[in-house]
Scaffold this motif. Sequence first.
Motif, mmCIF file in Angstrom:
data_model
loop_
_atom_site.group_PDB
_atom_site.id
_atom_site.type_symbol
_atom_site.label_atom_id
_atom_site.label_comp_id
_atom_site.label_asym_id
_atom_site.label_seq_id
_atom_site.Cartn_x
_atom_site.Cartn_y
_atom_site.Cartn_z
ATOM 1 N N SER A 424 0.818 -1.215 0.000
ATOM 2 C CA SER A 424 0.000 0.000 0.000
ATOM 3 C C SER A 424 0.853 1.267 0.000
ATOM 4 O O SER A 424 0.310 2.368 -0.105
ATOM 5 N N TYR A 425 2.177 1.111 0.122
ATOM 6 C CA TYR A 425 3.114 2.226 0.027
ATOM 7 C C TYR A 425 4.118 1.934 -1.094
ATOM 8 O O TYR A 425 4.096 0.876 -1.712
ATOM 9 N N ARG A 426 4.994 2.914 -1.343
ATOM 10 C CA ARG A 426 6.021 2.752 -2.363
ATOM 11 C C ARG A 426 6.880 1.508 -2.088
ATOM 12 O O ARG A 426 7.316 1.299 -0.951
ATOM 13 N N VAL A 427 7.146 0.730 -3.139
ATOM 14 C CA VAL A 427 7.960 -0.476 -2.987
ATOM 15 C C VAL A 427 9.430 -0.055 -3.130
ATOM 16 O O VAL A 427 10.031 -0.135 -4.194
ATOM 17 N N LEU A 428 10.005 0.392 -2.011
ATOM 18 C CA LEU A 428 11.318 1.038 -2.033
ATOM 19 C C LEU A 428 12.477 0.062 -1.938
ATOM 20 O O LEU A 428 13.607 0.425 -2.277
ATOM 21 N N TYR A 429 12.237 -1.168 -1.487
ATOM 22 C CA TYR A 429 13.343 -2.080 -1.200
ATOM 23 C C TYR A 429 13.134 -3.399 -1.934
ATOM 24 O O TYR A 429 12.017 -3.923 -2.020
ATOM 25 N N LEU A 430 14.240 -3.934 -2.446
ATOM 26 C CA LEU A 430 14.204 -5.161 -3.242
ATOM 27 C C LEU A 430 15.492 -5.942 -3.024
ATOM 28 O O LEU A 430 16.584 -5.370 -3.023
ATOM 29 N N ALA A 431 15.370 -7.251 -2.852
ATOM 30 C CA ALA A 431 16.532 -8.137 -2.772
ATOM 31 C C ALA A 431 16.136 -9.486 -3.365
ATOM 32 O O ALA A 431 14.958 -9.868 -3.348
ATOM 33 N N MET A 432 17.144 -10.209 -3.884
ATOM 34 C CA MET A 432 16.906 -11.490 -4.541
ATOM 35 C C MET A 432 17.512 -12.622 -3.722
ATOM 36 O O MET A 432 18.575 -12.465 -3.106
ATOM 37 N N SER A 433 16.842 -13.753 -3.716
ATOM 38 C CA SER A 433 17.330 -14.917 -2.988
ATOM 39 C C SER A 433 18.600 -15.449 -3.637
ATOM 40 O O SER A 433 18.858 -15.214 -4.819
ATOM 41 N N PRO A 434 19.430 -16.183 -2.906
ATOM 42 C CA PRO A 434 20.688 -16.665 -3.479
ATOM 43 C C PRO A 434 20.506 -17.611 -4.652
ATOM 44 O O PRO A 434 21.376 -17.689 -5.520
ATOM 45 N N ASP A 435 19.376 -18.337 -4.713
ATOM 46 C CA ASP A 435 19.161 -19.231 -5.852
ATOM 47 C C ASP A 435 18.570 -18.505 -7.052
ATOM 48 O O ASP A 435 18.390 -19.098 -8.125
ATOM 49 N N GLY A 436 18.259 -17.208 -6.912
ATOM 50 C CA GLY A 436 17.750 -16.417 -8.016
ATOM 51 C C GLY A 436 16.320 -16.684 -8.390
ATOM 52 O O GLY A 436 15.852 -16.208 -9.432
ATOM 53 N N GLU A 437 15.577 -17.391 -7.556
ATOM 54 C CA GLU A 437 14.201 -17.748 -7.893
ATOM 55 C C GLU A 437 13.170 -16.826 -7.241
ATOM 56 O O GLU A 437 12.124 -16.562 -7.818
ATOM 57 N N ALA A 443 8.305 -2.053 1.917
ATOM 58 C CA ALA A 443 7.646 -0.768 1.672
ATOM 59 C C ALA A 443 7.379 -0.070 2.988
ATOM 60 O O ALA A 443 7.547 -0.642 4.072
ATOM 61 N N GLY A 444 6.955 1.195 2.868
ATOM 62 C CA GLY A 444 6.620 1.983 4.045
ATOM 63 C C GLY A 444 5.385 1.491 4.765
ATOM 64 O O GLY A 444 5.060 2.006 5.844
ATOM 65 N N ASP A 445 4.689 0.507 4.200
ATOM 66 C CA ASP A 445 3.555 -0.087 4.928
ATOM 67 C C ASP A 445 4.031 -1.057 6.006
ATOM 68 O O ASP A 445 3.230 -1.756 6.627
ATOM 69 N N GLU A 446 5.375 -1.114 6.193
ATOM 70 C CA GLU A 446 6.020 -1.903 7.244
ATOM 71 C C GLU A 446 5.776 -3.398 7.064
ATOM 72 O O GLU A 446 5.537 -4.133 8.023
ATOM 73 N N THR A 447 5.855 -3.848 5.825
ATOM 74 C CA THR A 447 5.770 -5.274 5.539
ATOM 75 C C THR A 447 6.881 -5.671 4.572
ATOM 76 O O THR A 447 7.327 -4.866 3.752
ATOM 77 N N LEU A 448 7.309 -6.919 4.694
ATOM 78 C CA LEU A 448 8.201 -7.559 3.739
ATOM 79 C C LEU A 448 7.415 -8.669 3.057
ATOM 80 O O LEU A 448 6.813 -9.519 3.740
ATOM 81 N N ARG A 449 7.422 -8.672 1.731
ATOM 82 C CA ARG A 449 6.645 -9.664 0.979
ATOM 83 C C ARG A 449 7.586 -10.465 0.083
ATOM 84 O O ARG A 449 8.434 -9.902 -0.600
ATOM 85 N N PHE A 450 7.396 -11.775 0.088
ATOM 86 C CA PHE A 450 8.243 -12.687 -0.671
ATOM 87 C C PHE A 450 7.456 -13.233 -1.857
ATOM 88 O O PHE A 450 6.320 -13.705 -1.708
ATOM 89 N N TRP A 451 8.084 -13.200 -3.041
ATOM 90 C CA TRP A 451 7.419 -13.602 -4.283
ATOM 91 C C TRP A 451 8.309 -14.577 -5.056
ATOM 92 O O TRP A 451 9.521 -14.408 -5.109
ATOM 93 N N ASN A 452 7.678 -15.559 -5.679
ATOM 94 C CA ASN A 452 8.364 -16.426 -6.633
ATOM 95 C C ASN A 452 8.138 -15.855 -8.032
ATOM 96 O O ASN A 452 7.028 -15.907 -8.556
ATOM 97 N N VAL A 453 9.182 -15.310 -8.642
ATOM 98 C CA VAL A 453 9.003 -14.641 -9.936
ATOM 99 C C VAL A 453 9.873 -15.209 -11.045
ATOM 100 O O VAL A 453 9.514 -15.122 -12.223
ATOM 101 N N PHE A 454 11.022 -15.813 -10.720
ATOM 102 C CA PHE A 454 11.936 -16.265 -11.755
ATOM 103 C C PHE A 454 12.068 -17.776 -11.746
ATOM 104 O O PHE A 454 11.930 -18.427 -10.714
ATOM 105 N N SER A 455 12.365 -18.315 -12.919
ATOM 106 C CA SER A 455 12.586 -19.745 -13.074
ATOM 107 C C SER A 455 14.073 -20.032 -13.024
ATOM 108 O O SER A 455 14.900 -19.205 -13.410
ATOM 109 N N LYS A 456 14.427 -21.233 -12.553
ATOM 110 C CA LYS A 456 15.831 -21.626 -12.505
ATOM 111 C C LYS A 456 16.335 -22.102 -13.858
ATOM 112 O O LYS A 456 17.532 -22.277 -14.048
#
Length: 474
Positions: A424-437, A443-456
């Motif tokens: 609900s706020y700007r998505v200001l921070y991004l990091a990728m898992s070591p396996d790249g998947e 964001a400023g909504d004080e949550t961290l959200r984890f997504w599966n977006v890439f294929s190995k």
Amino acid sequence: MDQDYECRLLRQINIQNENASPVKALGAVRALTPTSSPLSSPSKHGDRFIPSRAGANWSVNFHRINEIEKSHNQNRKTKDGTTDSNKADGLAYSALLKNELLGAGIEKVQDPQSEDRRLQPSTPAKRSLFSYSVSAKRALPEEDGNTVSPYSLSPVSSNSQKLLRSPRKPTRKISKIPFKVLDAPELQDDFYLNLVDWSSLNVLSVGLGTCVYLWSACTSQVTRLCDLSVEGDSVTSVGWSERKLSVLEGHTARVGALAWNADQLSSGSRDRVILQRDIRAPPLQSERRLQGHRQEVCGLKWSTDHQLLASGGNDNKLLVWNHSSVLPVQQYTEHLAAVKAIAWSPHQHGLLASGGGTADRCIRFWNTLTGQPLQCTDTGSQVCNLAWSKHTNELVSTHGYSQNQILVWKYPSLTQVAKLTGHSYRVLYLAMSPDGEAIVTGAGDETLRFWNVFSKMRSTKESVSVLNLFTRIR
């Protein structure tokens, strides 16, 4: 049976079969027309009934075909709004129908994950449902020596043959729901900070207020690493080193960006200076001061070959540095707002991507081998972060004002693979898992959200130099 009664019967049959298949209607008429009838006398009309191709009763309801296709696609929707694995079969079947009935000329089914999910056939050519010839020369030989009757159904068109021969590509689905959500109290809503990083040992570091916390992705255990409240400081940037832990000083203002290059640490500050230091040597002996920005440095990234450093600042500039000079070797000024989002491609040597702030909203690509701009796309909202997939030629971007969304792109076509929402706020921070998947967003909504977006799965195409890619695109 008298002639008037038979005429009325034929009219009734035609009305009932107005929307029926021409093949069924033809069979019905022939079955109900006795050979002894005056209408079917061999001396006048022969014993075969051939429908008029221009007759209204034999026209195909093209609009109904489209309605059936649309209804079929809508009925196959799942609960999360995506289509199931049989959607591609339905699209291929619809394409075959349009080729054979409408002469659409479709040779390839479009990707159902793209924005335009409907088939886009070319202008249908005027042709009949049945193909026949009055000349015996049109009879076609078969492999067994027999001939194909000129009155038989037409063979499958060449476009449909190409459609059937084309390889069926499996559709990669990206879930639009995060697989994990963590609370992150006091996660600052500040565009110029970098408060999330994911280590090669699968540990996430997060700066929350005056503390740095570690979260293990393997055990879900949370550890507080340090607390700066005693010194009266707050955390403004975090970045994992693969080897050592050191305390370095030298900046006169907050440090909002960090970038590791083996044992070398680059840091960007509001004091407009980039300090580059080798942590194996005494600070004064290894320190290099890189001065080129006129406002706060908010983005830093080393190239994958460890030879070039890209920096972005609040002065709307993107600069590229090497190891041997204290002045930038390249300078790009096309962005119209602060440049925080920076990412080097691991697939094309020398390919650099950057994103601009609210007044710019663009992702731009650069050939750092020649210093030439490549492509540009307007995302419609503030670009906060960029990251390339480790395995495929795809890119993820996070956004602020005003969409607060996450986008996945194919390169170099720049088509959107997925659009993820939830913050609900700007998505200001991004990091990728070591396996790249997987990725994590904050964001400023004080949550961290984890997504599966890439294929190995890696692309079958070999990586090429960005210089060759630039030549092909231009």
